[in-house]
Scaffold this active site. Structure first.
Site, mmCIF file in Angstrom:
data_model
loop_
_atom_site.group_PDB
_atom_site.id
_atom_site.type_symbol
_atom_site.label_atom_id
_atom_site.label_comp_id
_atom_site.label_asym_id
_atom_site.label_seq_id
_atom_site.Cartn_x
_atom_site.Cartn_y
_atom_site.Cartn_z
ATOM 1 N N GLN A 33 9.658 -4.298 11.561
ATOM 2 C CA GLN A 33 8.483 -5.130 11.285
ATOM 3 C C GLN A 33 7.257 -4.547 11.982
ATOM 4 O O GLN A 33 7.309 -4.211 13.173
ATOM 5 C CB GLN A 33 8.716 -6.578 11.754
ATOM 6 C CG GLN A 33 7.585 -7.513 11.344
ATOM 7 C CD GLN A 33 7.854 -8.984 11.682
ATOM 8 O OE1 GLN A 33 8.880 -9.309 12.283
ATOM 9 N NE2 GLN A 33 6.929 -9.847 11.314
ATOM 10 N N ILE A 61 0.823 -1.213 0.000
ATOM 11 C CA ILE A 61 0.000 0.000 0.000
ATOM 12 C C ILE A 61 0.861 1.269 0.000
ATOM 13 O O ILE A 61 0.397 2.341 -0.388
ATOM 14 C CB ILE A 61 -0.969 -0.019 1.218
ATOM 15 C CG1 ILE A 61 -2.184 0.836 0.982
ATOM 16 C CG2 ILE A 61 -0.252 0.364 2.499
ATOM 17 C CD1 ILE A 61 -3.275 0.642 2.029
ATOM 18 N N HIS A 80 6.118 -12.072 6.007
ATOM 19 C CA HIS A 80 5.961 -11.629 4.614
ATOM 20 C C HIS A 80 7.306 -11.187 4.082
ATOM 21 O O HIS A 80 8.117 -10.615 4.808
ATOM 22 C CB HIS A 80 4.951 -10.480 4.512
ATOM 23 C CG HIS A 80 5.270 -9.341 5.432
ATOM 24 N ND1 HIS A 80 4.987 -9.382 6.783
ATOM 25 C CD2 HIS A 80 5.876 -8.152 5.212
ATOM 26 C CE1 HIS A 80 5.394 -8.263 7.344
ATOM 27 N NE2 HIS A 80 5.946 -7.504 6.418
HETATM 28 P P1 5GP Z 1 6.706 -4.663 7.743
HETATM 29 O O1 5GP Z 1 6.872 -3.245 8.231
HETATM 30 O O2 5GP Z 1 5.950 -5.501 8.753
HETATM 31 O O3 5GP Z 1 7.958 -5.303 7.251
HETATM 32 O O4 5GP Z 1 5.810 -4.544 6.427
HETATM 33 C C1 5GP Z 1 4.436 -4.357 6.458
HETATM 34 C C2 5GP Z 1 4.054 -3.791 5.121
HETATM 35 O O5 5GP Z 1 2.662 -3.949 4.962
HETATM 36 C C3 5GP Z 1 4.359 -2.306 4.960
HETATM 37 O O6 5GP Z 1 5.254 -2.117 3.863
HETATM 38 C C4 5GP Z 1 2.989 -1.672 4.723
HETATM 39 O O7 5GP Z 1 3.023 -0.637 3.772
HETATM 40 C C5 5GP Z 1 2.168 -2.854 4.249
HETATM 41 N N1 5GP Z 1 0.764 -2.742 4.589
HETATM 42 C C6 5GP Z 1 0.220 -2.454 5.805
HETATM 43 N N2 5GP Z 1 -1.117 -2.447 5.740
HETATM 44 C C7 5GP Z 1 -1.443 -2.762 4.451
HETATM 45 C C8 5GP Z 1 -2.688 -2.905 3.763
HETATM 46 O O8 5GP Z 1 -3.776 -2.746 4.311
HETATM 47 N N3 5GP Z 1 -2.625 -3.220 2.446
HETATM 48 C C9 5GP Z 1 -1.432 -3.401 1.793
HETATM 49 N N4 5GP Z 1 -1.486 -3.720 0.490
HETATM 50 N N5 5GP Z 1 -0.238 -3.278 2.408
HETATM 51 C C10 5GP Z 1 -0.249 -2.947 3.727
#
Ligand code: 5GP
Length: 115
Positions: free
Chosen positions: A94, A32, A100
């Protein structure tokens, strides 16, 4: 049962998400908040593994499937070359504790490895 994560809710169609690839056990969505021309998240359908270390210990075959889907997404969108990032732990950035892989591809030349 733990609460469904944002990714599980997207998989279930409860909130919108752009699913760009899917196999029996893995799906991929556009991030997103993209950090590159191609920024796709590759995610196991199960949310039982919080991070890549748990996944590697619990189901290495599923981890390999994640990498295969990442490769396929990069092949379809950016000539097959890609960066694969697993933020592991809040201190490492994270925010969603449903493992992911971030697939970053396209126009990466000027980006630092640790951005
Ligand atoms: P992390 O920070 O856990 O490594 O990555 C989480 C990712 O999920 C972030 O890059 C964030 O932009 C993405 N993300 C969070 N909420 C959503 C959502 O509702 N839809 C999508 N497509 N991505 C999301």
């Amino acid at each position: 049962m733990s609460e469904p994560t944002v990714f599980t809710r997207i998989l279930n169609g409860e909130i919108p998400g752009d699913i760009v690839a899917e196999t029996d056990r893995v799906f991929a969505i556009t991030d997103i908040n993209p950090q590159a021309r191609v920024h796709v998240l590759v995610i196991p359908k199960t949310q039982e593994y919080r991070d890549v270390a748990e996944l590697a210990a619990g189901d290495p075959t599923l981890l390999a499937e994640l990498v295969e889907v990442a490769k396929s997404v990069a092949a379809d969108t950016a000539g097959g070359e890609f960066r694969l990032i697993f933020n592991t732990g809040a201190g490492a950035g994270q925010t969603v504790f449903h493992v992911h892989a971030h697939v970053l591809a396209g126009d990466l030349e000027e980006k630092s490895l640790i951005d």
